[in-house]
Design a protein around this motif. Structure first.
Motif: not given
Length: 181
Positions: A31-33, A54-57, A65-66, A76-79
């Motif tokens: 993911w990226t903003s 992304l901040e909410r996630m 990790e971010t 990277t999403s945990l999902a």
């Protein structure tokens, strides 16, 4: 060998993404903003979203990790890791050391940790060749020593610097039969 995820880690511009492409596994899309660049596709190159999303996630514990780079969040999403763990098929990803440790903790022996090393001067030269300015290079290599030290936790370390990128490609290709490819 029952590997679900190949994790590439190493310093910026060490050759992680190049070797990931050589291995030829489907990669976990991160993911990226930031906004997509010309030619980038949402869901293929990155999941492009707003910083607030992304901040909410992150706050909801949905991110493995971010990191922030040049004012944009990446992560990277945990999902995506959990999907891999539940049998979504063999995948690959490039992670920083903290994300790699979490992935290893979640997947255990089902994660193959592949470290990629190159001399700082080689990484710097590659970043220059990509058009990075001196400030960007300094920022990207600020954690170089820590990234190299973190390779100690990898299952295999491949050297891709000082003319060894072709040899690194051969080593990564040799992994394909072991992974059932």
């Amino acid at each position: 060998m029952d590997i679900s995820l190949v994790v590439f880690q190493g310093p910026s511009a060490s050759g992680k993404t190049t070797l990931q492409a050589v291995l030829g596994l489907p990669r976990i899309v991160t993911w990226t903003s930031r906004a997509p660049r010309d030619g980038e596709t949402d869901g293929v190159d990155y999941h492009f979203t707003q910083r607030e999303t992304l901040e909410r996630m992150m706050n909801e514990g949905k991110m493995l990790e971010t990191s922030e780079y040049r004012g944009h969040l990446y992560g990277t999403s945990l999902a995506s890791i959990e999907d891999t763990a539940s049998g979504a098929g063999l995948r690959s990803i490039v992670l920083d050391p903290s994300g790699a440790r979490v992935a290893k903790a979640l997947l255990g022996d089902r994660a193959l940790m592949l470290g990629v090393s190159a001399a700082r001067s080689e990484c710097e030269a590659r970043l220059l060749a990509r058009g990075s300015d001196p400030e960007q290079i300094a920022a990207r290599l600020a954690g170089y020593d820590e990234e190299i030290a973190a390779l100690e936790g990898c299952d295999l370390i491949v050297r891709s610097g000082e003319g060894a990128l072709e040899r690194a490609r051969e080593i990564v290709l040799a992994l394909r039969p072991m992974l059932g490819l």
